[in-house]
Motif scaffolding. Sequence first.
Motif, PDB file in Angstrom:
ATOM      1  N   ALA A 150       0.845  -1.333   0.002  1.00 49.91           N
ATOM      2  CA  ALA A 150       0.109  -0.072   0.102  1.00 49.91           C
ATOM      3  C   ALA A 150       0.943   1.138   0.008  1.00 49.91           C
ATOM      4  O   ALA A 150       0.644   2.285  -0.480  1.00 49.91           O
ATOM      5  CB  ALA A 150      -1.089   0.033   1.180  1.00 49.91           C
ATOM      6  N   LEU A 151       2.077   1.358   0.699  1.00 47.85           N
ATOM      7  CA  LEU A 151       2.881   2.443   0.950  1.00 47.85           C
ATOM      8  C   LEU A 151       3.712   2.661  -0.587  1.00 47.85           C
ATOM      9  O   LEU A 151       4.259   3.841  -0.388  1.00 47.85           O
ATOM     10  CB  LEU A 151       3.444   2.487   2.130  1.00 47.85           C
TER      11      LEU A 151
ATOM     12  N   PRO B 121      -3.598   1.220  -7.080  1.00 51.31           N
ATOM     13  CA  PRO B 121      -4.446   1.709  -6.150  1.00 51.31           C
ATOM     14  C   PRO B 121      -4.904   0.919  -5.021  1.00 51.31           C
ATOM     15  O   PRO B 121      -5.410  -0.496  -5.314  1.00 51.31           O
ATOM     16  CB  PRO B 121      -5.696   2.352  -7.074  1.00 51.31           C
ATOM     17  N   VAL B 122      -4.822   1.008  -3.947  1.00 53.18           N
ATOM     18  CA  VAL B 122      -5.108   0.600  -2.652  1.00 53.18           C
ATOM     19  C   VAL B 122      -6.139   1.359  -1.975  1.00 53.18           C
ATOM     20  O   VAL B 122      -5.866   2.483  -1.649  1.00 53.18           O
ATOM     21  CB  VAL B 122      -4.063  -0.088  -1.801  1.00 53.18           C
ATOM     22  N   LEU B 123      -7.146   0.464  -1.760  1.00 48.16           N
ATOM     23  CA  LEU B 123      -8.316   1.490  -1.139  1.00 48.16           C
ATOM     24  C   LEU B 123      -8.069   1.408   0.476  1.00 48.16           C
ATOM     25  O   LEU B 123      -8.539   2.552   0.877  1.00 48.16           O
ATOM     26  CB  LEU B 123      -9.805   0.917  -1.227  1.00 48.16           C
TER      27      LEU B 123
ATOM     28  N   ALA C  20       0.008  10.536   1.459  1.00 48.19           N
ATOM     29  CA  ALA C  20      -1.002  10.023   0.635  1.00 48.19           C
ATOM     30  C   ALA C  20      -1.358   8.470   0.922  1.00 48.19           C
ATOM     31  O   ALA C  20      -1.891   7.938  -0.143  1.00 48.19           O
ATOM     32  CB  ALA C  20      -0.323   9.992  -0.630  1.00 48.19           C
ATOM     33  N   ALA C  21      -1.019   7.819   1.917  1.00 49.41           N
ATOM     34  CA  ALA C  21      -1.073   6.536   2.383  1.00 49.41           C
ATOM     35  C   ALA C  21      -2.719   6.480   2.292  1.00 49.41           C
ATOM     36  O   ALA C  21      -3.244   7.161   2.921  1.00 49.41           O
ATOM     37  CB  ALA C  21      -0.482   6.049   3.483  1.00 49.41           C
ATOM     38  N   PRO C  22      -3.179   5.203   1.938  1.00 50.38           N
ATOM     39  CA  PRO C  22      -4.756   4.858   1.993  1.00 50.38           C
ATOM     40  C   PRO C  22      -4.731   4.597   3.522  1.00 50.38           C
ATOM     41  O   PRO C  22      -4.027   4.488   4.369  1.00 50.38           O
ATOM     42  CB  PRO C  22      -4.644   3.635   1.421  1.00 50.38           C
TER      43      PRO C  22
END
Length: 239
Positions: free
Chosen positions: A111-112, A117-119, A168-170
């Motif tokens: 994710a990082l 794209p990770v929700l 900007a991490a999810p």
Amino acid sequence: MRFEAGVVYRELTGFRPLELDLYSPDDPVATVVYLHGGGWRRGSRRRPVVPGCFERLVAEGFAVATVDYRLSGEATFPAPLEDVLVALDHLRRPAFLLGESAGAHLALLAALTGSSPVLGVVAWFPPTDLLAMPAGPTSREAGLLGAAPHDVPELARAASPVAHVHAAAPPVLLLHGDNDNLVPAEHSVRMAEGLRSAGAPVELELVPGAGHMWLDADTESIMDQSVTFLRRLAAPPKR
């Protein structure tokens, strides 16, 4: 529920084909990619630490992709992370990530640091700082890195989610037992602190009395918290 077993998502010369299973309700609200634990050296995509985890997620409207990745006896870091990122690309849709222990570590890194794209991420008892683990040359961490973390500090940092936090991490949900003797809860505490300092959305829940692999934990409550987090993020915006 539809079930597709053994979908090959990556074939590399010299390695076993990497597969995923896909559980799908009729009209999924989103996809959850599950990453198993096992110290990066063992584990199965079909045996989650919470029995019935996949069925519960499908009942809540989520498609679930359970993913293989190369284990440390097959290839060292960043191989398993690369596999997770390829699996996300293969699915061709934004997804949530849910991981336990080593799988939660890979979920956070994907994710990082990944481009897919990770929700959001649900991370159960993740190791987040490999240099903070008392890891010798025969440890799980050494198996992942190819050497003890303190012998390869730059690689250990690159493999540590705490080193990659950014604004900007999810959204991330960290769930960790406060009696975890294998991966201390401090790993999730420091991860949450880093994400908050960066301005990223994060929630942290320390589960009283729970050990690693949810020993002595109320796993129904764990699933309730995880599903609530996922459904809140998957819900369409109100107009």
